[in-house]
Design a protein around this motif. Structure first.
Motif, mmCIF file in Angstrom:
data_model
loop_
_atom_site.group_PDB
_atom_site.id
_atom_site.type_symbol
_atom_site.label_atom_id
_atom_site.label_comp_id
_atom_site.label_asym_id
_atom_site.label_seq_id
_atom_site.Cartn_x
_atom_site.Cartn_y
_atom_site.Cartn_z
ATOM 1 N N ILE A 1 30.308 -31.726 12.338
ATOM 2 C CA ILE A 1 30.532 -30.285 12.202
ATOM 3 C C ILE A 1 31.304 -29.739 13.391
ATOM 4 C CG2 ILE A 1 29.436 -28.039 11.944
ATOM 5 C CD1 ILE A 1 29.173 -29.841 9.510
ATOM 6 N N ILE A 2 30.937 -30.156 14.603
ATOM 7 C CA ILE A 2 31.638 -29.687 15.801
ATOM 8 C C ILE A 2 33.108 -30.077 15.750
ATOM 9 C CG2 ILE A 2 31.860 -30.028 18.295
ATOM 10 C CD1 ILE A 2 28.813 -30.197 18.434
ATOM 11 N N LYS A 3 33.388 -31.302 15.365
ATOM 12 C CA LYS A 3 34.774 -31.776 15.277
ATOM 13 C C LYS A 3 35.583 -30.929 14.306
ATOM 14 C CE LYS A 3 37.557 -35.899 14.326
ATOM 15 N NZ LYS A 3 37.515 -37.337 13.938
ATOM 16 N N GLU A 4 34.991 -30.602 13.154
ATOM 17 C CA GLU A 4 35.691 -29.805 12.155
ATOM 18 C C GLU A 4 35.912 -28.376 12.644
ATOM 19 O OE1 GLU A 4 37.594 -28.258 8.969
ATOM 20 O OE2 GLU A 4 37.227 -30.388 9.409
ATOM 21 N N VAL A 5 34.867 -27.732 13.137
ATOM 22 C CA VAL A 5 34.961 -26.330 13.555
ATOM 23 C C VAL A 5 35.900 -26.173 14.745
ATOM 24 C CG1 VAL A 5 33.677 -24.360 14.483
ATOM 25 C CG2 VAL A 5 32.705 -25.718 12.617
ATOM 26 N N GLN A 6 35.827 -27.093 15.709
ATOM 27 C CA GLN A 6 36.678 -26.953 16.883
ATOM 28 C C GLN A 6 38.123 -27.387 16.629
ATOM 29 O OE1 GLN A 6 34.698 -28.510 20.472
ATOM 30 N NE2 GLN A 6 33.972 -26.422 20.768
ATOM 31 N N SER A 7 38.392 -27.925 15.454
ATOM 32 C CA SER A 7 39.789 -28.195 15.078
ATOM 33 C C SER A 7 40.524 -26.902 14.757
ATOM 34 C CB SER A 7 39.843 -29.145 13.872
ATOM 35 O OG SER A 7 39.387 -28.506 12.690
ATOM 36 N N TRP A 8 39.773 -25.807 14.607
ATOM 37 C CA TRP A 8 40.383 -24.508 14.318
ATOM 38 C C TRP A 8 40.794 -23.765 15.583
ATOM 39 C CZ3 TRP A 8 35.521 -22.585 11.226
ATOM 40 C CH2 TRP A 8 35.276 -23.465 10.151
ATOM 41 N N VAL A 9 40.494 -24.305 16.747
ATOM 42 C CA VAL A 9 40.665 -23.571 17.998
ATOM 43 C C VAL A 9 42.122 -23.201 18.246
ATOM 44 C CG1 VAL A 9 40.512 -23.735 20.515
ATOM 45 C CG2 VAL A 9 38.611 -24.554 19.090
ATOM 46 N N ASN A 10 42.345 -21.910 18.476
ATOM 47 C CA ASN A 10 43.610 -21.413 19.027
ATOM 48 C C ASN A 10 43.299 -20.146 19.815
ATOM 49 O OD1 ASN A 10 43.937 -18.959 17.339
ATOM 50 N ND2 ASN A 10 44.296 -20.423 15.663
ATOM 51 N N GLU A 11 44.222 -19.695 20.608
ATOM 52 C CA GLU A 11 43.955 -18.617 21.568
ATOM 53 C C GLU A 11 43.533 -17.325 20.879
ATOM 54 O OE1 GLU A 11 46.212 -16.305 25.261
ATOM 55 O OE2 GLU A 11 47.044 -18.149 24.436
#
Length: 221
Positions: free
Chosen positions: A45-55
Motif C-alpha cells: 500500500i505504501i509503495k502504491e500511495v507514495q507513487s503519487w507523490v508530487n510537489e
C-alpha cells in the motif's frame, strides 16, 4: 407488527453490533501486527500511495492532514462546544468535549502500550511519537463522526443529514490517506485508528443515549 415500536431496538442493537465489530476489527489488526503478518500488506500500500507523490499534491495532503491535528481538533472542539453552550445545548456540548478529549487520552495510552516505531520510507514531514494506532485517523473518526452524529440529530431535512454524513466520511478517509502518503504511518496504523476510533465513538453515542433516556425519564416523573 408495530414497526415504530421495534425501531428503537433495531437502532440500539445496531449501535451495539457496530461497537463489537469495530472493536473486534481493531484486535484483529493487533493480532496480525504481533504475528508479523502486516509487513507485506503495509509495504504494498505504501509503495502504491507514495507513487503519487508530487510537489503540488504534497502541499494539499499537508493541508488536509492538519484538519485532524491535535491543535486543530482541540480548537475546533472548544469552539463547537462554546457554540453549543451559547445555544443551551449543554448535553451535546459535554458529549462533544468528552468524546474528543478523552479519545485523545485513549490514543496516547494505546501508542504507549504498543510502542510501534514510525515507517522510514520516504517521510515527507516530521512527526514524533509512536505510530500505532494512527492518532490522526482515530481523532478524525471521532471528531468528524461525532460532528456528523450531532448534525444528524439536530438538523432538519433528510438531505442535510445525508450531506453531513457523506462529508464526514470523506474527511475521515482523506485524513487516513494523507498519513500514508506523507510517510508517517503504516496502512495498518490507519486501519487500526479507524477501527478503534469508530468503537470509541459508538460507545459514547450509546452512553449519550442512555444518559438522555435517564434524564428524560427523571423529568417525566
Amino acid at each position: 407488527m408495530n414497526i415504530k415500536k421495534w425501531r428503537p431496538y433495531v437502532y440500539y442493537g445496531s449501535l451495539a453490533v457496530f461497537l463489537i465489530l469495530f472493536t473486534w476489527g481493531f484486535f484483529e489488526v493487533v493480532d496480525a501486527l504481533q504475528e508479523n503478518e502486516v509487513a507485506a500488506f503495509d509495504a504494498t500500500i505504501i509503495k502504491e500511495v507514495q507513487s503519487w507523490v508530487n510537489e503540488g499534491r504534497t502541499a494539499r495532503m499537508v493541508f488536509m492532514t492538519e484538519l485532524a491535528s491535535v491543535i486543530f481538533l482541540t480548537i475546533a472542539t472548544g469552539l463547537i462546544a462554546l457554540f453549543l453552550v451559547i445555544r443551551r445545548r449543554y448535553g451535546w456540548a459535554l458529549f462533544f468535549v468528552l468524546v474528543n478529549g478523552l479519545g485523545g487520552v485513549f490514543n496516547d495510552f494505546l501508542k504507549e502500550l504498543f510502542k510501534r516505531q514510525r515507517p522510514d520510507i520516504l517521510p515527507l514531514i516530521e512527526q514524533g511519537g509512536y505510530s500505532f494506532p494512527s492518532g490522526h485517523s482515530m481523532g478524525s473518526f471521532i471528531f468528524y463522526g461525532a460532528l456528523s452524529f450531532m448534525l444528524f440529530r439536530l438538523l432538519k431535512g433528510k438531505w442535510k443529514k445525508m450531506i453531513a454524513a457523506v462529508l464526514a466520511g470523506c474527511m475521515i478517509l482523506l485524513v487516513g490517506l494523507t498519513r500514508i502518503y506523507l510517510g508517517v504511518h503504516y496502512p495498518s496504523d490507519v486501519i487500526a485508528g479507524f477501527s478503534i476510533g469508530a468503537a470509541w465513538l459508538f460507545f459514547w453515542i450509546m452512553l449519550f443515549h442512555f444518559s438522555e433516556y435517564r434524564i428524560n425519564r427523571r423529568l417525566s416523573r
